[in-house]
Design an enzyme around this catalytic site. Structure first.
Site, PDB file in Angstrom:
ATOM      1  N   SER A   1     -42.365 -10.303 -18.067  1.00 16.27           N
ATOM      2  CA  SER A   1     -43.467  -9.727 -18.840  1.00 16.27           C
ATOM      3  C   SER A   1     -44.442 -10.808 -19.296  1.00 16.27           C
ATOM      4  O   SER A   1     -44.938 -11.596 -18.497  1.00 16.27           O
ATOM      5  CB  SER A   1     -42.902  -8.935 -20.014  1.00 16.27           C
ATOM      6  OG  SER A   1     -43.911  -8.201 -20.664  1.00 16.27           O
TER       7      SER A   1
ATOM      8  N   ASP B   1     -43.231   0.795 -13.862  1.00 12.98           N
ATOM      9  CA  ASP B   1     -43.645   0.031 -15.043  1.00 12.98           C
ATOM     10  C   ASP B   1     -44.677   0.802 -15.858  1.00 12.98           C
ATOM     11  O   ASP B   1     -45.722   1.198 -15.348  1.00 12.98           O
ATOM     12  CB  ASP B   1     -44.226  -1.317 -14.607  1.00 12.98           C
ATOM     13  CG  ASP B   1     -44.196  -2.345 -15.717  1.00 12.98           C
ATOM     14  OD1 ASP B   1     -44.643  -2.017 -16.829  1.00 12.98           O
ATOM     15  OD2 ASP B   1     -43.712  -3.455 -15.469  1.00 12.98           O
TER      16      ASP B   1
ATOM     17  N   HIS C   1     -51.434 -30.160   8.877  1.00  4.02           N
ATOM     18  CA  HIS C   1     -52.355 -30.368   7.764  1.00  4.02           C
ATOM     19  C   HIS C   1     -51.672 -30.686   6.429  1.00  4.02           C
ATOM     20  O   HIS C   1     -52.361 -31.004   5.454  1.00  4.02           O
ATOM     21  CB  HIS C   1     -53.229 -29.129   7.573  1.00  4.02           C
ATOM     22  CG  HIS C   1     -54.097 -28.812   8.744  1.00  4.02           C
ATOM     23  ND1 HIS C   1     -53.675 -28.005   9.786  1.00  4.02           N
ATOM     24  CD2 HIS C   1     -55.365 -29.209   9.072  1.00  4.02           C
ATOM     25  CE1 HIS C   1     -54.636 -27.895  10.685  1.00  4.02           C
ATOM     26  NE2 HIS C   1     -55.672 -28.623  10.282  1.00  4.02           N
TER      27      HIS C   1
END
EC number: 3.1.-.-
Length: 532
Positions: A329, A404, A481
């Protein structure tokens, strides 16, 4: 007499932990002048049993404390009412002050009676002797004995100071007493000359934002700092602490942050076990009901997280590469701050977290307050999780809770309003901007919109994602890279290739958990983030 005074002024004792035989001091260890004999665990019950006098006096003082807290929070309305009724005149305030003084004397008498009750209790006398000895001399034996008790945290001796690491004493680069460094928001009106007239025009809005943040705003954002909620949750907190100490051999410690806040921590050491994961330390960042030690603002939370990481490195002996940060949270703010400030930490797991506080704050406030809410959050309560997360180069796992009800901006059933989606998109857009172009962004949004595992798998198979090909492309780019983000992979790739890579990366960075916001995360759902 001195012992009686110590009992009157001493902290409240909650619990006496069961002491395992393996934790007791060897019989051959000589007793130091400041050490005392710890109580035998079999002779006393694990819960502290106050005598009747202490028990009733403590109940009276606790009730008075609750009434004081209610009076404190309602004082602005009370003063306004008394003023309207004319009760704030000198002739009526003086008698009231007499009543208040008499009440304070009565409460002081009750506190003395509580002290006498404690003084007649051998359990409390034993505890206060150990506590005083530990404050005089923090030897390992005294701290081991004190760890058998759970009492008011304010009286716990400080175990670690924010300035303790020698590198901070010798360097000016560490945090000052004002706090650690935070990312500051961009000015609302860029390019506007900051003249004296403009400052005067902004002053009323700034004062209003300050008052809102330091009264209503802070308590809404961090309800764990409200005394009444602390009282309500205290039994659950004590139960959890007892389980960690008695079943997991947890060690409690008080850490002093640079702003003076005292942080309550619990460390479970598994380095002595045969399990390989015991060599890793998981730092858990709790939700907004977990900060009960001090006055919380984002700056205070970052200060607290800094001293926790320093304690883990310099006192517990973990290297940053052996630290995993887990956050639930609102704990995502401190977790992302730590990952940004300590980039060598091993990995980060964000559970039921969000990208930015502003959309969630606007959700619960009237629409007419939009400007005030945005300004207040940006200036005083700026939880910019996504911005901080993008400064971290290591492995990240996001756990999205499909039901949620807290971090959605509409209703729990509307999974696309879950701000965890925005956190994922901002992370992927920062790390893989070429992949997350129009086609990639569109297909990831479709995948996020899936309301079940079956729908997710259907979208994944529709675009025929070849995981081996995706892995080979990413590994080839990394070998050529280097690992630092952002990557330009996908620049010369077909739209279909970008879609495959986007879906592959989204699935690796976000896992769904069918649950509400406050459902405990099962152990099997705690997984290490993916990395190449």
């Amino acid at each position: 007499m001195a012992k009686l005074l110590s009992c009157v002024l001493g902290p409240r004792l909650y619990k006496i932990y069961r002491e395992r035989d393996s934790e007791r001091a060897p019989a051959s260890v000589p007793e130091t002048p400041t050490a005392v004999t710890a109580p035998h665990s079999s002779s006393w019950d694990t819960y502290y049993q106050p005598r009747a006098l202490e028990k009733h006096a403590d109940s009276i003082l606790a009730l008075a404390s609750v009434f004081w807290s209610i009076s404190y929070y309602s004082s602005p309305f009370a003063f306004f009412y008394l003023y309207r009724k004319g009760y704030l005149s000198l002739s009526k305030v003086v008698p009231f002050s007499h009543y208040a003084g008499t009440l304070l004397l009565l409460l002081a008498g009750v506190a003395c009676l509580r002290g006498i009750g404690r003084w007649t209790n051998p359990q409390y006398r034993q505890f206060i002797t150990i506590l005083e000895a530990t404050h005089r001399n923090q030897s390992s034996e005294n701290k081991r004995q004190l760890a058998n008790y759970n009492f008011d945290f304010r009286s716990w001796p400080v175990d670690f100071h924010w300035e303790e690491p020698s590198s901070r004493k010798e360097s000016r680069g560490g945090p000052s007493r004002r706090g650690v460094a935070l990312l500051r928001p961009e000015p609302l009106h860029r390019g506007t000359a900051d003249t004296l007239l403009n400052r005067v025009k902004k002053l009323p809005c700034q004062i209003t934002s300050y008052l809102v943040a330091h009264t209503l705003g802070r308590r809404m954002l961090y309800p764990g700092s409200v005394y009444l909620l602390q009282k309500a949750l205290m039994p659950v907190l004590l139960q959890g602490q007892a389980r960690l100490v008695e079943e997991c051999n947890g060690r409690r410690a008080k850490l002093l942050a640079c702003d003076g806040n005292e942080i309550d921590t619990m460390f479970v050491d598994r380095r002595g076990t045969a399990e390989p994961q015991g060599q890793k330390l998981v730092i858990c960042c709790e939700g907004n009901a977990g900060f009960y030690e001090g006055v919380p603002f984002p700056q205070n939370e970052a200060n607290a997280m800094d001293v926790v990481v320093q304690f883990a490195i310099h006192r517990l002996g973990f290297q940053p590469q052996d630290i995993i940060i887990y956050a639930w949270s609102i704990g995502g703010f401190t977790a992302t701050w730590a990952a940004m400030s300590y980039p060598d930490v091993s990995a980060m797991i964000l559970d039921a977290s969000f990208d930015d506080l502003v959309p969630l704050a606007l959700k619960v406030m009237p629409d007419s307050w939009r400007g005030l809410v945005t300004r207040t959050v940006r200036q005083h309560l700026n939880l910019n999780n996504a911005e901080q997360l993008c400064r971290y180069q290591g492995p990240v796992l996001l756990i999205r809770r499909t039901k949620d009800e807290i971090i959605t901006t509409t209703v729990p059933e509307d999974i696309m309003s879950n701000r965890g989606n925005d956190l994922l998109l901002k992370l992927l857009q920062h790390r893989y901007p070429r992949v997350m172009a129009e086609e990639g962004l569109r297909v990831v949004r479709q995948w996020l919109e899936a309301s079940s595992q079956l729908e997710e798998a259907s979208i994944y198979s529709r675009w025929e994602v070849e995981e081996d090909w995706c892995l080979s492309v990413l590994r080839s780019y990394q070998a050529e890279h280097g690992p630092d983000f952002p990557w330009s992979v996908g620049e010369d790739m077909s739209a279909d290739g970008r879609r495959q890579l986007a879906l592959f990366l989204a699935r690796k960075h976000l896992h769904n958990f069918e649950a509400t916001h406050c459902t405990p995360l099962p152990a099997q759902n705690f997984q290490m983030p993916w990395h190449l």
